[in-house]
Design a protein around this motif. Sequence first.
Motif, short mmCIF file in Angstrom:
data_model
loop_
_atom_site.label_atom_id
_atom_site.label_comp_id
_atom_site.label_asym_id
_atom_site.label_seq_id
_atom_site.Cartn_x
_atom_site.Cartn_y
_atom_site.Cartn_z
N ARG A 1 -2.15 5.98 1.57
CA ARG A 1 -3.27 5.07 1.77
C ARG A 1 -3.25 4.48 3.18
NH1 ARG A 1 -7.52 4.90 1.84
NH2 ARG A 1 -8.71 2.98 1.88
N GLU B 1 -4.32 7.05 5.67
CA GLU B 1 -5.76 7.29 5.49
C GLU B 1 -6.58 6.16 6.11
OE1 GLU B 1 -6.90 8.06 1.42
OE2 GLU B 1 -5.38 9.65 1.28
N GLN B 2 -6.10 4.92 5.88
CA GLN B 2 -6.82 3.78 6.47
C GLN B 2 -6.90 3.89 7.98
OE1 GLN B 2 -5.08 0.10 5.22
NE2 GLN B 2 -6.35 -0.02 3.39
N LEU C 1 0.84 -1.20 0.00
CA LEU C 1 0.00 0.00 0.00
C LEU C 1 0.87 1.24 0.00
CD1 LEU C 1 -2.84 -0.77 2.57
CD2 LEU C 1 -2.93 -0.89 0.09
#
Lengths: 280, 349, 339
Positions: C122, C125-126, C118
Amino acid sequence: MNGPVRDFWLQFRRNRLGMVGLALVLLLAAVALLAPVLAPVDPFRTSRQALLPPMSPGFLLGSDHLGRDVLSGVIWGSRVSLLVGLAAAATATFIGIVVGAVSGFFGGWVDELVMRVSELFQIIPRFVLALIVVSFFGSGLSNLILVIGILSWPQTARIVRSQFLRHRALPYVDSARVLGMKPLRIMFAEILPNVLAPVIVVASLDIAQAILMEASLGFFGLGDPNLRSWGGMLNTAQGFVQRAWWMSVFPGIGISLAVLGFNLLGDGINEATDPRLREG
Amino acid sequence: MSGTYETKHAETGSAPTPLIEVTGLHKQFASGGRFRRSRRSVHAVDDLAIRIHAGETFALVGESGCGKSTTARLMLSLQQPTSGDIRYKGTPLSMMSEAERRDYRRRVQVVFQDSNSSLNPRKRLGTILTTALTVSGAVADARRAVARAHELMEDVGLSPSASFFDRYPHELSGGQRQRVGIARALAPEPELIIADEPVSALDISVRAQILQLLQRIQRERSVAYLFISHDLSVVRWVAHRVGVMYLGRLVETGPVESVFTRPVHPYTEVLINATPVADPERAQLRHVHVVSGDVPSTTERPSGCPFHPRCPLAVETCRSEVPELLPVGEAHAAACLRATERVEGLRLP
Amino acid sequence: MSPAELQSKTAHPVLAIENLVTEIRSVRGLIRPVDGVSMSFPAGKIVGVVGESGSGKSMTAFSIMQLFPTSAARVAGGRVLLGETDLIGRSPEQMRAIRGSRIGMIFQDPTSFLNPVLTIGRQIEQQLEAHRWTGGPPAGDRGQSYANRVSELLTSVGLPRDVSTRYPHQLSGGQCQRVGIASALACDPDLIIADEPTTALDVTIQAQILRLMMRLQRERAVALMLITHDLGVVAEVCDYVYVMYAGRIVEEGDVRSLFAAPQHPYTRALMSGVLSLTGTGNIGFAVPGSVPDLAAPPSGCRFHPRCPHAMPRCSQEAPPLFDRPSGRSACWLHDEATP
């Protein structure tokens, strides 16, 4: 018992399935060793009492179409299975260790070549090849052992190679080089003892595979005709599956238990030696 | 050539022949390979020149990838140099007979950082030492080897030796294992021990014990050390002379005292400044110049002076001109284009 | 943050642990890597936990988060108070909600907690999504506010914004650790636990990372628990320090006074083993022996077999923490009843 062996046993003992495997293997070994004592009669002795069901007087597990005692056949058959299993696995392990060690330790083009050859061995259908070779060269016991052994080395070789690749970069190997130790001694006296655990696991699984392959060859009528084997008994049972189930079921149970035993033993050893599986 | 300083000394003729003299040493690796695009050559050791005299401790310091461990492997003949020469008591390795080479290998031994993987886990300590004694040719017969192994164990503080002889490495503490590693290095009666981060993996209290042991061994046997470390404070204590490496090149070398108190190369000073000081009253990280940027990888070596992209003193010429190692003081040399200004008092911002 | 806010945040500890006991079941019996440890972490302070291997410093952190490297470990006693709530006995879901939001974590090996497939952006953000981060502007698109937050975080740790589109393997070790810090800060935690955050880094990079942590910690008035084996790092960055040995605290105190006058013989031994860059002469006296085996810890004071001042009493009774001018120290030498 010295340190590592004792540690191993302490770990292994905790694994129930592994202990079951060990018990099965020991049982198989005992039956094979004591076959002359345990078997009620000569397994080749024919009689007029053909196709007797199990529990008949004198034929505990019944008799076959020639009136031979199934129990004696199963007992003597364990010898063939164990012998072929052990000898073929030993052949495979020996080849695998030598090839894998050379390949992993020296690397370079030797390694490339060896790995391509081992891939070749892994993609050809082993059973079909064994079938062809045995039908061509004859199905004596030593032929069976050699064929199965020669067809089974790649897995051991690949494991030994990957372990050697890892170990040859470790400082203890560098130390041995700095002390002036010769490559052969480094490979087999220094590194090999450290990579034996996974090799033993694979060898144990190889034995199971070899037993199965020998039985399969026997089933196709390519067993050693001079020996009573489980595969051979299955072969003769083919025509009597409907009328005399005991002719196939009891040797079948023998094969299953032997294969299961070595598989469980192998898994048990694996779990006892792999620290990642040890937790808890 | 960065060997100038060393060569000059040799020409005066006064100094005795060094135990080991390395000149113009290069090691290039073909890297990548898996992806054709990334395949390039890595210059791990670039024109290195060092000399080590009998009984002294020469330290190589630098950050990861600076080439200090590759230098060790080249000197141990675990790898072959791309070019350059290693002389042992004046004779180049390349000119040695088979017997001389064997003797060289025996006289140069090694102690590794990771005491765990540097001992064969399947061998008892006694076996490890007796093997070292017989394989290296230090002892001819097996019974003599056993007696000698016991002596070695006592020497390195594994006492009583009888209680250690039959143990396996995993039954020992990290410090004890490192003692075994030292005993094994001593077995062939070496003249130089290459110690590659020998105390980096150890706890503080054990580290002091091991450093004291190494110092005692040097006093008693006048063995020389090539001490490889990333930890300047350790080097400060154990070394007589030090070489600072950056991206495969020696950027500064000289007596420890002089290099640490009057660093000439900006990188040396940056390293000293970055080393934490265990004294809150003199805590320096909050104040002094902290160099920015990452340690570049050896595949992307900058042009000119390898340190110029991170150097607070870099000027235009540093981009293009590769500085040579030149004398800046008593036995002290630095490879910096502004070395003269530095000696005259140019400070880091 | 206004000075008044800062003041109120520093008033009482963000996290306090009381008499914490952690046990591990092992083949060789029950091990107590943390044995009756109490610590407190005030907002806006950097608290060091220093010790050698096997001292229980990392286990203390695992116990706070109830995130153990082995399933055989569990907290067997004591309390972990995050504000008013005791974390011991929380369900795994509740702990998951707390970890990564109210307690941020920085690890020794930053690459091990980053997902290699990833992008950096990302992953952060997750994390924001998982904790339903709502710190952004009240109106507007969630996704947009997450993206803004990511670039704000990356900028604050000194990384270019485009790092968010890159993958972990494209970053250097130092950059990965900066991402680790950004991730620890993502949900505005009350406490950050940093376990040997610079041990795997080169010294010049370590200096950058330590400076960064000091700056961010001050700006955000967050409590920082810094676990390290390096007394140099403690002296450079910490305000307060706990010294652990074999699962217990042997000494604690304000960093300046503790370094000026270490009270416990073990602390003194540790300090004498520290090599200074400027000093000369011989290495200070080395403590004999090594850290004890926790499966069979020494009786009484656990340091007594190595202690130069050991008395008969030391092997019989474990000393409590005595108040000292510099802090507290667990040694019978401080007891007035000791002859």
